[in-house]
Design an enzyme around this catalytic site. Structure first.
Site, PDB file in Angstrom:
ATOM      1  N   LYS A 194       0.903  -1.062   0.041  1.00  8.73           N
ATOM      2  CA  LYS A 194       0.034  -0.073  -0.043  1.00  8.73           C
ATOM      3  C   LYS A 194       0.900   1.263  -0.130  1.00  8.73           C
ATOM      4  O   LYS A 194       0.597   2.091  -0.636  1.00  8.73           O
ATOM      5  CB  LYS A 194      -0.869  -0.044   1.272  1.00  8.73           C
ATOM      6  CG  LYS A 194      -1.851  -1.053   1.368  1.00  8.73           C
ATOM      7  CD  LYS A 194      -2.861  -0.734   2.357  1.00  8.73           C
ATOM      8  CE  LYS A 194      -2.253  -0.632   3.952  1.00  8.73           C
ATOM      9  NZ  LYS A 194      -1.702  -2.200   4.380  1.00  8.73           N
ATOM     10  N   ARG A 243      -8.984   0.945   9.719  1.00 12.32           N
ATOM     11  CA  ARG A 243      -8.655  -0.650   9.788  1.00 12.32           C
ATOM     12  C   ARG A 243      -9.625  -1.335  10.455  1.00 12.32           C
ATOM     13  O   ARG A 243      -9.637  -2.450  10.713  1.00 12.32           O
ATOM     14  CB  ARG A 243      -7.189  -0.539  10.356  1.00 12.32           C
ATOM     15  CG  ARG A 243      -6.167  -0.572   9.529  1.00 12.32           C
ATOM     16  CD  ARG A 243      -4.867  -0.581  10.620  1.00 12.32           C
ATOM     17  NE  ARG A 243      -3.625  -1.360  10.154  1.00 12.32           N
ATOM     18  CZ  ARG A 243      -2.484  -0.872   9.645  1.00 12.32           C
ATOM     19  NH1 ARG A 243      -2.505   0.519   9.374  1.00 12.32           N
ATOM     20  NH2 ARG A 243      -1.503  -1.371   9.706  1.00 12.32           N
ATOM     21  N   ARG A 271      11.985  -6.628   4.563  1.00 11.56           N
ATOM     22  CA  ARG A 271      11.648  -5.178   4.578  1.00 11.56           C
ATOM     23  C   ARG A 271      12.742  -4.544   5.465  1.00 11.56           C
ATOM     24  O   ARG A 271      13.121  -5.054   6.653  1.00 11.56           O
ATOM     25  CB  ARG A 271      10.456  -4.879   5.129  1.00 11.56           C
ATOM     26  CG  ARG A 271       9.902  -3.367   4.880  1.00 11.56           C
ATOM     27  CD  ARG A 271       8.662  -3.316   4.637  1.00 11.56           C
ATOM     28  NE  ARG A 271       7.907  -3.524   5.761  1.00 11.56           N
ATOM     29  CZ  ARG A 271       6.631  -2.727   5.981  1.00 11.56           C
ATOM     30  NH1 ARG A 271       5.898  -2.650   4.594  1.00 11.56           N
ATOM     31  NH2 ARG A 271       5.716  -2.889   6.925  1.00 11.56           N
ATOM     32  N   ARG A 301      12.054  -2.920  11.110  1.00 13.25           N
ATOM     33  CA  ARG A 301      11.200  -2.399  12.046  1.00 13.25           C
ATOM     34  C   ARG A 301      10.432  -3.628  13.193  1.00 13.25           C
ATOM     35  O   ARG A 301      10.464  -4.753  12.787  1.00 13.25           O
ATOM     36  CB  ARG A 301       9.792  -1.964  11.198  1.00 13.25           C
ATOM     37  CG  ARG A 301       9.519  -0.526  11.316  1.00 13.25           C
ATOM     38  CD  ARG A 301       8.542  -0.165  10.045  1.00 13.25           C
ATOM     39  NE  ARG A 301       7.282  -0.854  10.414  1.00 13.25           N
ATOM     40  CZ  ARG A 301       6.269  -0.576   9.657  1.00 13.25           C
ATOM     41  NH1 ARG A 301       6.399   0.100   8.839  1.00 13.25           N
ATOM     42  NH2 ARG A 301       5.256  -1.200   9.946  1.00 13.25           N
ATOM     43  N   ARG A 336       0.046  -9.588  12.959  1.00 14.77           N
ATOM     44  CA  ARG A 336      -0.687  -8.538  12.329  1.00 14.77           C
ATOM     45  C   ARG A 336      -1.415  -8.979  11.219  1.00 14.77           C
ATOM     46  O   ARG A 336      -2.537  -8.481  10.975  1.00 14.77           O
ATOM     47  CB  ARG A 336       0.589  -7.662  11.872  1.00 14.77           C
ATOM     48  CG  ARG A 336       1.132  -6.739  12.733  1.00 14.77           C
ATOM     49  CD  ARG A 336       2.407  -6.277  12.255  1.00 14.77           C
ATOM     50  NE  ARG A 336       2.203  -4.845  11.225  1.00 14.77           N
ATOM     51  CZ  ARG A 336       3.185  -4.470  10.459  1.00 14.77           C
ATOM     52  NH1 ARG A 336       4.205  -4.701  10.512  1.00 14.77           N
ATOM     53  NH2 ARG A 336       2.847  -3.303   9.775  1.00 14.77           N
TER      54      ARG A 336
HETATM   55  P1  AMP Z   1       1.500   0.298   9.442  1.00 18.04           P
HETATM   56  O1  AMP Z   1       2.659   0.998   9.191  1.00 18.04           O
HETATM   57  O2  AMP Z   1       0.241   0.845   8.680  1.00 18.04           O
HETATM   58  O3  AMP Z   1       1.416  -1.046   9.234  1.00 18.04           O
HETATM   59  O4  AMP Z   1       1.072   0.704  11.024  1.00 18.04           O
HETATM   60  C1  AMP Z   1       1.779   0.247  12.003  1.00 18.04           C
HETATM   61  C2  AMP Z   1       0.934   0.137  13.434  1.00 18.04           C
HETATM   62  O5  AMP Z   1       0.541   1.099  13.729  1.00 18.04           O
HETATM   63  C3  AMP Z   1      -0.009  -0.980  13.125  1.00 18.04           C
HETATM   64  O6  AMP Z   1       0.375  -2.323  13.500  1.00 18.04           O
HETATM   65  C4  AMP Z   1      -0.792  -0.479  14.426  1.00 18.04           C
HETATM   66  O7  AMP Z   1      -0.420  -0.886  15.761  1.00 18.04           O
HETATM   67  C5  AMP Z   1      -0.667   0.985  14.287  1.00 18.04           C
HETATM   68  N1  AMP Z   1      -1.757   1.456  13.473  1.00 18.04           N
HETATM   69  C6  AMP Z   1      -1.794   2.140  12.246  1.00 18.04           C
HETATM   70  N2  AMP Z   1      -2.920   2.452  11.408  1.00 18.04           N
HETATM   71  C7  AMP Z   1      -3.782   2.272  12.508  1.00 18.04           C
HETATM   72  C8  AMP Z   1      -5.239   2.225  12.570  1.00 18.04           C
HETATM   73  N3  AMP Z   1      -6.055   2.916  11.425  1.00 18.04           N
HETATM   74  N4  AMP Z   1      -5.987   1.606  13.375  1.00 18.04           N
HETATM   75  C9  AMP Z   1      -5.337   1.135  14.707  1.00 18.04           C
HETATM   76  N5  AMP Z   1      -4.012   0.857  14.777  1.00 18.04           N
HETATM   77  C10 AMP Z   1      -3.203   1.533  13.611  1.00 18.04           C
END
Ligand code: AMP
Length: 211
Positions: free
Chosen positions: A13, A88, A123, A156, A167
């Site tokens: 994404k 999400r 990654r 990360r 996840r």
């Molecule tokens: P991402 O980089 O988008 O995968 O986000 C990393 C982490 O941030 C996720 O695993 C969640 O813990 C938190 N996070 C990001 N976006 C959201 C969301 N819309 N709702 C809840 N947690 C989020």
């Protein structure tokens, strides 16, 4: 254009968001990046989010809804935006509807779980500027070093294998139902993620040209 990008973590994404953002000249709003910046700065929101993100769980809805509400009211979002990583959960999508945000489409990038695990284990990210690389698919010019700022790349914490599986479970349980939510609104577009980024991009741009 007001666009939501859906897809499992690691489905690509972020990369597609960068390309669409440039082509349509609209900002990408990534809740993950906002949360990581808050963590780094040690803000109150960052402290609240820390334990959840490290376990690969979602941060509570009210926290991310607050972040998005504030961000979408900034001037650069007037002509449109790409939401990468939000909503999400169904309550987050409902909150967006209640804010009066009318999106044009929710584009889901579909990738098999086994492929996601392979992708995420390779990654590497830059802790300084946030640029993202991959040991196989998007190699930096010099091994382990950021092309953009020269910083040493890291894995990360939430890309570690156990966290990735968590996840993915969270994605299937809480985020995937959003596909039906947006399908019912007639807004769902689906693209099958390809091995080569440029192939996925071609499919993405073709899908977007239809809205
Ligand atoms: P991402 O980089 O988008 O995968 O986000 C990393 C982490 O941030 C996720 O695993 C969640 O813990 C938190 N996070 C990001 N976006 C959201 C969301 N819309 N709702 C809840 N947690 C989020």
């Amino acid at each position: 254009m007001k666009l939501i990008l859906l897809g499992a973590p690691g489905a690509g994404k972020g990369t597609q968001a960068e390309i669409i953002s440039e082509k349509y000249n609209i900002p990408t709003i990534s809740t993950g990046n906002i949360i990581r910046a808050a963590l780094k700065e040690g803000t109150e929101m960052g402290l609240k989010a820390k334990a959840y993100t490290e376990r690969g769980e979602l941060v509570p809805d009210e926290v991310v809804i607050g972040i998005i509400n504030e961000r979408l009211n900034e001037d650069d979002c007037k002509e449109g935006f790409i939401l990468d990583g939000f909503p999400r959960t169904i309550p987050q999508a409902e909150a967006l509807d209640k804010m009066g945000v009318c999106i044009d489409a929710a584009l889901s990038i579909e990738v098999e779980d086994s492929e996601i695990v392979k992708r995420m284990s390779g990654r590497r990210v830059c802790p300084a500027c946030g640029a993202s690389f991959h040991t196989e698919y998007k190699k930096p010019a010099k091994d382990g070093v950021c092309d953009a700022c020269g910083e040493a790349l890291i894995i990360r914490k939430d890309d570690e294998p156990e966290t990735v599986l968590n996840r993915l479970n969270v994605y299937h349980e809480q985020t995937e139902p959003l596909k039906s939510y947006y399908k019912a609104q007639g807004k769902l577009l689906t693209v099958k993620g390809q091995d080569k980024v440029s192939d996925t991009t071609a499919l993405t741009l073709a899908a977007l040209s239809e809205i």
